[in-house]
Enzyme design. Structure first.
Site, PDB file in Angstrom:
ATOM      1  N   SER A 162       0.824  -1.222   0.000  1.00 31.52           N
ATOM      2  CA  SER A 162       0.000   0.000   0.000  1.00 31.52           C
ATOM      3  C   SER A 162       0.851   1.263   0.000  1.00 31.52           C
ATOM      4  CB  SER A 162      -0.936   0.007   1.214  1.00 31.52           C
ATOM      5  OG  SER A 162      -0.216  -0.223   2.399  1.00 31.52           O
ATOM      6  N   HIS A 208     -41.238  20.534 -10.109  1.00 35.13           N
ATOM      7  CA  HIS A 208     -41.234  19.709 -11.323  1.00 35.13           C
ATOM      8  C   HIS A 208     -40.568  20.442 -12.494  1.00 35.13           C
ATOM      9  CE1 HIS A 208     -44.318  17.381  -9.134  1.00 35.13           C
ATOM     10  NE2 HIS A 208     -44.778  18.567  -8.810  1.00 35.13           N
ATOM     11  N   SER A 222     -15.792  25.012 -27.241  1.00 32.42           N
ATOM     12  CA  SER A 222     -15.912  23.771 -27.996  1.00 32.42           C
ATOM     13  C   SER A 222     -14.856  23.769 -29.081  1.00 32.42           C
ATOM     14  CB  SER A 222     -17.307  23.685 -28.622  1.00 32.42           C
ATOM     15  OG  SER A 222     -17.281  22.840 -29.764  1.00 32.42           O
ATOM     16  N   LYS A 247     -19.623  28.464 -28.695  1.00 34.31           N
ATOM     17  CA  LYS A 247     -19.956  27.885 -27.396  1.00 34.31           C
ATOM     18  C   LYS A 247     -19.164  28.461 -26.226  1.00 34.31           C
ATOM     19  CE  LYS A 247     -22.194  23.905 -27.713  1.00 34.31           C
ATOM     20  NZ  LYS A 247     -23.342  23.596 -26.913  1.00 34.31           N
ATOM     21  N   GLU A 273     -20.751  20.670 -14.919  1.00 33.28           N
ATOM     22  CA  GLU A 273     -21.030  19.285 -15.304  1.00 33.28           C
ATOM     23  C   GLU A 273     -20.069  18.328 -14.620  1.00 33.28           C
ATOM     24  OE1 GLU A 273     -21.404  19.160 -19.723  1.00 33.28           O
ATOM     25  OE2 GLU A 273     -21.554  21.315 -19.466  1.00 33.28           O
TER      26      GLU A 273
END
Ligand code: ARG
Length: 461
Positions: free
Chosen positions: A22, A154, A275, A281, A288
Site C-alpha cells: 500500500s 417539477h 468547444s 460555445k 457538469e
C-alpha cells in the site's frame, strides 16, 4: 525490510508483494505515522521498555524523517506500507533502539490511529473550504436582495420567489453539511493505540497519555472494535457525499440557468469552456464535472461499506482498501468546493431575464386562489375558479393580471378591483411573510442570521 520474515523460508513472490503493498498511496499518512510512533515511544519509555536516551534518539530520528519527507528526500523504497518504511528507517539509523519500538503495537492499531488523525484533519480542511463557499452564497444573496425569479416545482414555473431566497436554500444545506463534517470529526476523535493486533497488549501502555499527545479527545473502548472499525471513514465519506450532492444540485442549476433557453445566469469567461468545433460555445463544463464527480463520491461511500459488510472480527487486510477512495474523495471534494466558490462568485445573474420569466406561466395563480379564499370561498372552490381563469387566459393569450374585472367576474363574481394588488408578482413574494418565507424582510433577516452564524463558525473552527 519486512516486519514478519521469521517464520518464512521463502521470499514473497514479487507479484504478491506489489499486489499487497500500500506504500504507493499510504505514504500520504507518513506524517501521522511519525506522530503516532512518537507517542508510542513516549509510552514505551513510561513503562521502562526504552530509556530516556533511547526515547530522545527515536524522537530526533522521527524529526529528521519528517524534514526529509517534507523535502521529498526520504527514500521510501519498496516497503510493504508506510509503517514498514518508517520502522525500517528507524532500525537503519538507530539499530537495536529502533528495533525495540515494535513492542506493544501492531500495524493494526497503528493504521487505525493514522487514519483517524487523517479524517480529523481533512474534515476540518473541508469545513474551511465550505465556509468560503457559504460566504459567497451569502454575498450574492445580499447583493441581489429584491430580484424576483420564478420558483419551480417539477421544473415547471410554480410561484414567484426572490433569487436571494433561492440562493439561501443552499446556505441551509451547507449548514447541515457543516454539522455532518463536525460529527465525522468527532467520530474519528478516539485513539486506538494500545489495542495491538486485536486483543490489547501485555505492556501497561498509558493509553490516555498517547491519546493526549496526539490530540485525541479520548480512547477507544474495545481493542477488537478499535482495529476492525472504519465507521469513521464511512461517516466522513457520507458527509462528503451529501455535501457534494448539494454541490451537484447547485451545478445542475448552473447548467440549466446558463442555457440560452433559461438565460438566468452567465458564467464568467474564466469559468466557462469552449468547444473544439462550435465557435459560439461557452459551456459550463465545470458544473457538469461537479455533477459527475458527485457520482464518483457516492461510489467511494458504497465501496467502503461494501468492504466492511462481510468482515469477521477483527482486523482483515480488506481494510487496506479504505484508503484510496477516501484520499480521492477528500481531494475531489476540496477541488469541487473551490471551483464552485469561484464560479458562483464571478457569475452574472440575469435578473432582467428572471423578472421576465416570473411573469410567464401563471406563477401568481395560487395567489389568485388565496385572494378568493380571503373573499370567503373554500380553497377547493377558489382553486377551481382560479384554474378556470388560467384556462381562459391560455385561450386568450393573456396573463392573469391582464384580465379585465368583468372577465374575472364572469368566472367568479366575488372578485373586486383589489385583485390586481394581490396578484402583482412582487405582492406574491411579499405576501409570504412568515418565518422561512420569501418576503423580502424575511429573507433579509435570514441573510443577517446567516452572517452571524458564519462569523461565529469562523472563529470557532
Ligand atoms: N497496510 C495495512 C492497512 O492499511 C496496514 C496494516 C497491516 N496489518 C497486517 N496485519 N497485515 O491496513
Amino acid at each position: 525490510m519486512k516486519l514478519w520474515g521469521g517464520r518464512f523460508e521463502k521470499e514473497t513472490e514479487a507479484m504478491v508483494h506489489s499486489f499487497s503493498s500500500s506504500l504507493s498511496y499510504d505514504r500520504r499518512l507518513a506524517f501521522y505515522d511519525l506522530k503516532v510512533t512518537e507517542a508510542h515511544a513516549l509510552a514505551l519509555e513510561e513503562c521502562g521498555l526504552i530509556d530516556a536516551g533511547e526515547r530522545e534518539a527515536v524522537l530526533s530520528v522521527l524529526g529528521q524523517l519528517r524534514v526529509e519527507m517534507e523535502r521529498g528526500e526520504f527514500a521510501f523504497g519498496d516497503d510493504e506500507d508506510i509503517h514498514t518504511a518508517v520502522e525500517r528507517a528507524l532500525v537503519e539509523r538507530l539499530g537495536e533502539t529502533g528495533a525495540r519500538l515494535r513492542a506493544g503495537r501492531s500495524r493494526n492499531d497503528q493504521v487505525a490511529a493514522d487514519m483517524r488523525l487523517f479524517v480529523k484533519d481533512e474534515s476540518r480542511r473541508i469545513a474551511f473550504l465550505l465556509l468560503d463557499l457559504m460566504a459567497v452564497v451569502l454575498e450574492r444573496a445580499r447583493e441581489h436582495l429584491g430580484a424576483l425569479m420564478p420558483g419551480f416545482t417539477h421544473l415547471q414555473p410554480a410561484q414567484p420567489v426572490l433569487l436571494s431566497h433561492h440562493l439561501m436554500a443552499y446556505f441551509e444545506m451547507f449548514k447541515r453539511d457543516m454539522q455532518r463534517l463536525g460529527e465525522a470529526e468527532a467520530r474519528a476523535d478516539l485513539c486506538p493505540l494500545g489495542s495491538g493486533a486485536l486483543a490489547g497488549v501485555t505492556f501497561p501502555l498509558n493509553r490516555e497519555m498517547m491519546a493526549d499527545e496526539l490530540g485525541f479527545g479520548g480512547i477507544t473502548a474495545n481493542s477488537m472494535d478499535a482495529v476492525a472499525d472504519r465507521d469513521f471513514v464511512a461517516d466522513f465519506l457520507y458527509a462528503l457525499c451529501v455535501l457534494t450532492t448539494h454541490l451537484s444540485r447547485m451545478a445542475e442549476e448552473m447548467v440549466l440557468w446558463c442555457t440560452p433557453r433559461f438565460g438566468f445566469m452567465e458564467l464568467d469567461e474564466a469559468y466557462a469552456t469552449g468547444s473544439s468545433i462550435m465557435p459560439q460555445k461557452a459551456n459550463p463544463d465545470l458544473a457538469e464535472l461537479v455533477r459527475g464527480k458527485a457520482g464518483r463520491m457516492l461510489g467511494h461511500l458504497v465501496s467502503m461499506l461494501a468492504v466492511l459488510k462481510g468482515l469477521p472480527l477483527a482486523y482483515n487486510r480488506d481494510l487496506q482498501e479504505d484508503k484510496e477512495g477516501l484520499f480521492d474523495a477528500v481531494d475531489q471534494a476540496a477541488a469541487m468546493l473551490r471551483v464552485m466558490a469561484g464560479a458562483l462568485a464571478t457569475a452574472r445573474f440575469e435578473v432582467a431575464r428572471m423578472a421576465e420569466a416570473v411573469g410567464e406561466g401563471f406563477t401568481n395563480a395560487t395567489d389568485l386562489a388565496d385572494y378568493l379564499v380571503r373573499k370567503g370561498l373554500p380553497f377547493l372552490e377558489a382553486h377551481a375558479s382560479a384554474g378556470r381563469l388560467v384556462r381562459s387566459c391560455i385561450e386568450g393569450g393573456k396573463k392573469l393580471e391582464e384580465l379585465g374585472l368583468e372577465e374575472f367576474r364572469a368566472v367568479e363574481p366575488r372578485v373586486e378591483d383589489d385583485v390586481y394588488d394581490h396578484i402583482a408578482l412582487n405582492a406574491c413574494v411579499e405576501a409570504r411573510d412568515l418565518p422561512g418565507g420569501t418576503a423580502t424582510m424575511r429573507v433579509e433577516e435570514a441573510i443577517d442570521r446567516a452572517q452571524e452564524w458564519l462569523e461565529a463558525r469562523r472563529t470557532r473552527l
